[in-house]
Design an enzyme around this catalytic site. Structure first.
Site, mmCIF file in Angstrom:
data_model
loop_
_atom_site.group_PDB
_atom_site.id
_atom_site.type_symbol
_atom_site.label_atom_id
_atom_site.label_comp_id
_atom_site.label_asym_id
_atom_site.label_seq_id
_atom_site.Cartn_x
_atom_site.Cartn_y
_atom_site.Cartn_z
ATOM 1 C CG ASP A 1 59.089 29.758 32.226
ATOM 2 O OD1 ASP A 1 58.676 28.589 32.311
ATOM 3 O OD2 ASP A 1 58.378 30.765 32.421
ATOM 4 C CD GLU B 1 57.727 26.081 29.134
ATOM 5 O OE1 GLU B 1 56.843 25.379 29.643
ATOM 6 O OE2 GLU B 1 58.052 27.214 29.588
#
Length: 545
Positions: A206, A276
């Site tokens: 993330d 990401e």
């Protein structure tokens, strides 16, 4: 049956990954929140699509201020999702079905209830005092600099005990870890090692470019708009997008840490990472830095295809730009995930068009060069849900309502049985409502329909699996009018031609190679007549050259 193309260490290259949002997938204990036992129960559905892996969004111990992206224990399961035994059972069943398991690692920040932060904020001298980003106020008491939080307001929160500010890129209850401290790096690598030892096959990282901040805490300059940018850092209602984020993320030191992370995974073999990257106009440059050389991330995804533009020119520009910027890295393409409006609602111009757009979108996605990430429910053609303000749970949407409704519209529960209570998701009150229009599209209503969106997904992923050129073959664009997207995929002597008409009007494409042989493509609405390819609106063609 799940795909078995990935048996070697590079199984991830060209893989199809299915994202599971656990709290909205399947509830088994009646509390209205999905759980790990529910994931295990529904793995057969995922395997039937023909995907290679699942990506499991956070299920770790958390106060759930940001739906689990605020972790208070990196090495345990939150009781709402079950237990570590439930996780082990899910992992074993996934592997039995030949599905790899990728889990989220949310390590740029933690929850403010994590023991690390509790200790860090207790004084300026404790052993973890420097584990988070602390800074003194300016002489007038204001924040150290102009950095902003993505979720609104300054990226700094005052703490009365330490009499300092701490940094948070998201909620104030999500303090940023200080990756300049080697002990922090060691701690998060230990957490990753915990899950690797349990048998997970990889991590989705993330906000992977948020780990490091500028040591000097320099102000970000204003953003000079780039008309050619294919993605943005935030919706235009959020002032976060008005800054050029030179100093609060994407720092050079991150590369060395990613090399440490990769070295850890390489020691296990056959594991992968998906990063990401949200970095505005610099996203591709960042992806290139993070995936080059074979010693950092295996692949990344950006937000380039997660916007409203579903046109030939936009998609060609995104793919072209990636191939030019990232010469030896790898990309993971997606049209939807848990953070953006579902792509059927973004791309379709009317409700009547949704099924056509859903089928065309997966046909295109499955033929691009790169890996593919699908988001739960898109295989049913689910549209975005309209969630009333009083039902919102997303802090981002609550903060910017009504100009931005947040992310709950794409996070509503999965629909399994059209006439069952809550469409088969839960016997209790779901954490988000189940829209009637989504229930009508439930899995059981689409199982037997040959032309259903669900079965088109299965057929299209089977088509991708049966052609080596679509796994990791070369990709080259062909000249066409601006309304058509034409390219070839080639590997080991197989050369396939793909032409997509993303407009609503019939289009023609001149086929220069008259020996082209039409290859049956699921749902194909095109034919070659006298060297001219005739495509109906929102259609695709495949030929063998």
């Amino acid at each position: 049956m799940a795909s078995q193309q990935g048996s070697s260490d590079d199984w991830w290259r060209g893989a199809v990954i299915y994202q599971v949002y656990p709290r909205s997938f399947q509830d088994t204990d009646g509390d209205g929140i999905g759980d790990l036992k529910g994931v295990t129960r529904r793995l057969g559905h995922i395997a039937s699509l023909g995907v290679d892996a699942i990506w499991l969004s956070p299920f770790f111990t958390s106060p759930q201020a940001d739906m689990g992206y605020d972790v208070s224990d990196y090495c345990d399961v939150d009781p709402m999702f079950g237990t570590l035994t439930d996780f082990d059972d899910m992992l074993a069943e996934a592997h039995r079905l030949h599905l790899k398991v990728i889990i989220d690692q949310v390590i740029s920040h933690s929850s403010d209830r994590h023991p690390w932060f509790v200790e860090s904020r207790s004084s300026r001298q404790n052993p973890r005092a420097d584990w988070y980003v602390w800074a003194d106020p300016k002489p007038d008491g204001t924040a150290p600099n102009n950095w902003l939080s993505i979720f609104g307001g300054p990226a700094w929160e005052w703490d009365g005990v330490r009499k300092q500010y701490y940094m948070h890129n998201f909620l104030a209850s999500q303090p940023d870890l200080n990756f300049h401290n080697p002990q922090v790096q060691d701690a998060v690598l230990d957490a990753a090692r915990f899950w690797l030892d349990r048998g997970v096959d990889g991590f989705r990282l993330d906000t992977v470019n948020f780990y490091f901040h500028d040591r000097h805490l320099r102000d970000n300059p204003p953003l000079v708009p780039d008309p050619d940018a294919t993605s943005n850092d935030a919706p235009d209602v959020n002032p976060y997008g008005m800054q050029d984020h030179l100093y609060d993320k994407s720092q050079l030191e991150n590369v060395a840490f990613l090399q440490r992370f990769r070295a850890l995974l390489d020691g296990y073999g056959g594991r992968t990472t998906v990063g990401e990257v949200g970095d505005g106009a610099r996203s591709l440059k960042t992806v290139a830095a993070y995936t080059s050389g074979g010693d950092k991330l295996h692949m990344c995804y950006t937000f380039d295809l997660l916007g409203p533009d579903f046109t030939a020119s936009h998609i060609r520009r995104c793919v072209d730009n990636f191939q030019k910027a990232v010469t030896d890295g790898w990309v993971c393409w997606a049209f939807s995930n848990h953070d953006v409006m579902r792509h059927v609602s973004r791309f379709a111009e009317s409700e009547a068009e949704r099924e056509v757009v859903a089928r065309l979108a997966i046909t295109l996605l499955a033929t691009l060069r790169g890996s593919v990430c699908l988001y739960q429910g898109e295989e049913l053609g689910l549209p975005e849900a309209d969630v009333a303000f009083e039902d919102l749970r997303d802090p981002y949407g609550i903060r910017f309502w009504p100009s931005f409704k947040g992310r709950d519209g794409c996070r509503t529960p999965m629909v399994w049985e059209a006439t069952a209570t809550n469409a088969g998701f839960s016997d209790g009150k779901p954490w988000l409502p189940v829209p009637v229009e989504q229930a009508r599209l439930a899995v059981d209503t689409q199982q037997s329909g040959a032309d259903s969106v669900l079965n088109h997904y299965r057929s299209m992923l089977g088509f991708r699996r049966s052609h080596a050129a679509l796994h990791d073959g070369d990709m080259s664009f062909l000249e066409s009018n601006r309304d058509l997207l034409a390219f070839t995929r080639e590997k080991d002597g197989e050369r396939l031609l793909f032409v997509f008409n993303l407009t609503r009007e019939p289009q023609e494409f001149l086929v220069s190679d008259t020996s082209v042989e039409t290859v049956p493509l699921p749902g194909q609405l095109a034919e070659v007549v006298g060297g001219v390819l005739k495509l109906g609106g929102l259609s695709a063609y495949c030929g063998k050259l």
